[in-house]
Write a protein that holds these residues in place. Structure first.
Motif, short mmCIF file in Angstrom:
data_model
loop_
_atom_site.label_atom_id
_atom_site.label_comp_id
_atom_site.label_asym_id
_atom_site.label_seq_id
_atom_site.Cartn_x
_atom_site.Cartn_y
_atom_site.Cartn_z
N PHE A 223 -46.47 -72.94 39.85
CA PHE A 223 -45.72 -72.26 38.78
C PHE A 223 -46.68 -71.72 37.72
CE2 PHE A 223 -43.78 -72.67 34.53
CZ PHE A 223 -42.86 -71.63 34.62
N ARG A 224 -47.62 -72.56 37.28
CA ARG A 224 -48.58 -72.14 36.26
C ARG A 224 -49.40 -70.94 36.74
NH1 ARG A 224 -51.50 -74.01 31.82
NH2 ARG A 224 -53.71 -73.55 31.86
N ASN A 225 -49.86 -70.97 37.99
CA ASN A 225 -50.65 -69.84 38.51
C ASN A 225 -49.83 -68.57 38.60
OD1 ASN A 225 -53.02 -71.32 38.71
ND2 ASN A 225 -52.57 -71.98 40.80
N VAL A 226 -48.57 -68.69 39.00
CA VAL A 226 -47.69 -67.51 39.04
C VAL A 226 -47.52 -66.95 37.62
CG1 VAL A 226 -45.32 -66.72 39.47
CG2 VAL A 226 -46.50 -68.16 41.16
N ASP B 214 -33.78 -78.71 35.16
CA ASP B 214 -34.25 -79.44 33.99
C ASP B 214 -34.62 -80.89 34.36
OD1 ASP B 214 -34.57 -80.71 31.52
OD2 ASP B 214 -32.85 -79.70 30.62
N GLU B 215 -35.90 -81.20 34.20
CA GLU B 215 -36.39 -82.55 34.52
C GLU B 215 -35.64 -83.63 33.74
OE1 GLU B 215 -38.01 -85.47 36.38
OE2 GLU B 215 -38.75 -83.47 36.89
N LEU C 61 -38.57 -78.69 35.88
CA LEU C 61 -39.50 -78.51 34.76
C LEU C 61 -38.89 -79.10 33.50
CD1 LEU C 61 -40.58 -74.80 35.33
CD2 LEU C 61 -41.83 -76.85 35.98
N SER C 62 -39.73 -79.66 32.66
CA SER C 62 -39.26 -80.19 31.38
C SER C 62 -39.53 -79.19 30.28
CB SER C 62 -39.97 -81.51 31.07
OG SER C 62 -41.33 -81.27 30.79
N ARG C 63 -38.78 -79.30 29.21
CA ARG C 63 -39.01 -78.44 28.04
C ARG C 63 -40.43 -78.66 27.51
NH1 ARG C 63 -33.94 -76.52 25.97
NH2 ARG C 63 -32.26 -77.67 26.95
N GLY C 64 -40.87 -79.91 27.53
CA GLY C 64 -42.22 -80.23 27.06
C GLY C 64 -43.28 -79.52 27.88
N TYR C 65 -43.09 -79.46 29.19
CA TYR C 65 -44.05 -78.76 30.05
C TYR C 65 -44.08 -77.28 29.72
CZ TYR C 65 -46.30 -76.81 34.16
OH TYR C 65 -47.15 -76.12 34.99
N LEU C 66 -42.90 -76.67 29.60
CA LEU C 66 -42.83 -75.24 29.28
C LEU C 66 -43.40 -74.96 27.91
CD1 LEU C 66 -39.31 -74.46 30.75
CD2 LEU C 66 -41.53 -73.71 31.66
N THR C 67 -43.09 -75.81 26.93
CA THR C 67 -43.63 -75.64 25.59
C THR C 67 -45.15 -75.77 25.62
OG1 THR C 67 -41.60 -76.52 24.62
CG2 THR C 67 -43.56 -76.52 23.22
N ASP D 232 -50.49 -73.57 25.00
CA ASP D 232 -51.83 -73.39 25.58
C ASP D 232 -52.11 -71.94 25.89
OD1 ASP D 232 -52.16 -76.12 25.52
OD2 ASP D 232 -51.72 -76.41 27.65
N LYS D 233 -51.10 -71.08 25.67
CA LYS D 233 -51.18 -69.65 26.02
C LYS D 233 -51.51 -69.51 27.50
CE LYS D 233 -52.23 -68.08 21.43
NZ LYS D 233 -52.55 -69.05 20.54
N ILE D 234 -50.97 -70.43 28.27
CA ILE D 234 -51.13 -70.52 29.72
C ILE D 234 -52.58 -70.37 30.03
CG2 ILE D 234 -50.47 -69.62 31.94
CD1 ILE D 234 -47.83 -68.99 30.85
#
Length: 189
Positions: free
Chosen positions: A117-120, A141-142, A176-182, A187-189
């Motif tokens: 997901f992060r790489n995409v 939602d985790e 995915l959790s909100r914390g992960y997305l936040t 981190d500006k991905i």
């Protein structure tokens, strides 16, 4: 398909689903906009949005689904759609760049883990203009996984013998959790 019954969702449910995405994005859409949708499938989101933007580029894994989607676009007279049979992790190979909006809707749960997901996301943002929008929809939602699993199990018990194919194995689905997305955003991905 419904996770509860295993049956196809109704046309009304699918229309409501696609209309929801359109309503959320409508304030941002304009005639000069270039849109990239990762995992466009049969075009539920696309056919609501494409008529309102300059260019709509949809990607998907299935060439047969994309052939049907292209046929529908032609039948509807929508000529600003470009379709590419390409997996999400290869979107950096697209010839098109400078997208104003990237849509990743109802496909993230099929991604192969958080790193995928992060790489995409990194590649999607790399294909965007400096100031663009990303729409992530239908995310599992985790924080609600346990409640969902309990609800599915209860439905299965209460409807035993009715022929439903309740899906109680979501181990292959990405939550995915909100914390992960936040954290990704911070981190500006």
């Amino acid at each position: 398909k419904s996770s509860y019954t295993g049956e196809d969702l109704s046309n009304e449910e699918m229309e409501e689903y696609s209309r929801n995405v359109y309503e959320k994005l409508k304030p941002y859409l304009h005639k000069e906009m270039k849109v990239l949708e990762i995992g466009c499938s049969s075009g539920l989101t696309m056919f609501n949005i494409a008529p309102l933007v300059k260019e709509y580029h949809g990607t998907d894994l299935s060439s047969s689904i994309l052939a049907n989607t292209q046929k529908m676009a032609t039948e509807k007279g929508i000529s600003n759609i470009i379709l590419s049979c390409i997996p999400a992790h290869e979107i950096d190979r697209l010839n098109e760049k400078d997208f104003d909006l990237v849509i990743i809707n109802s496909v993230i749960q099929c991604f192969d883990g958080h790193n995928y997901f992060r790489n995409v996301m990194i590649k999607a943002i790399g294909n965007m203009k400096e100031h663009g929008l990303v729409f992530l929809g239908d995310i599992m939602d985790e924080e609600k996984r346990d409640a969902l699993m309990a609800d599915l199990e209860a439905f299965k018990r209460m409807n035993r013998g009715r022929g439903y194919k309740t899906n109680t194995d979501l181990s292959g689905k990405l939550f995915l959790s909100r914390g992960y997305l936040t954290g990704l955003v911070e981190d500006k991905i």
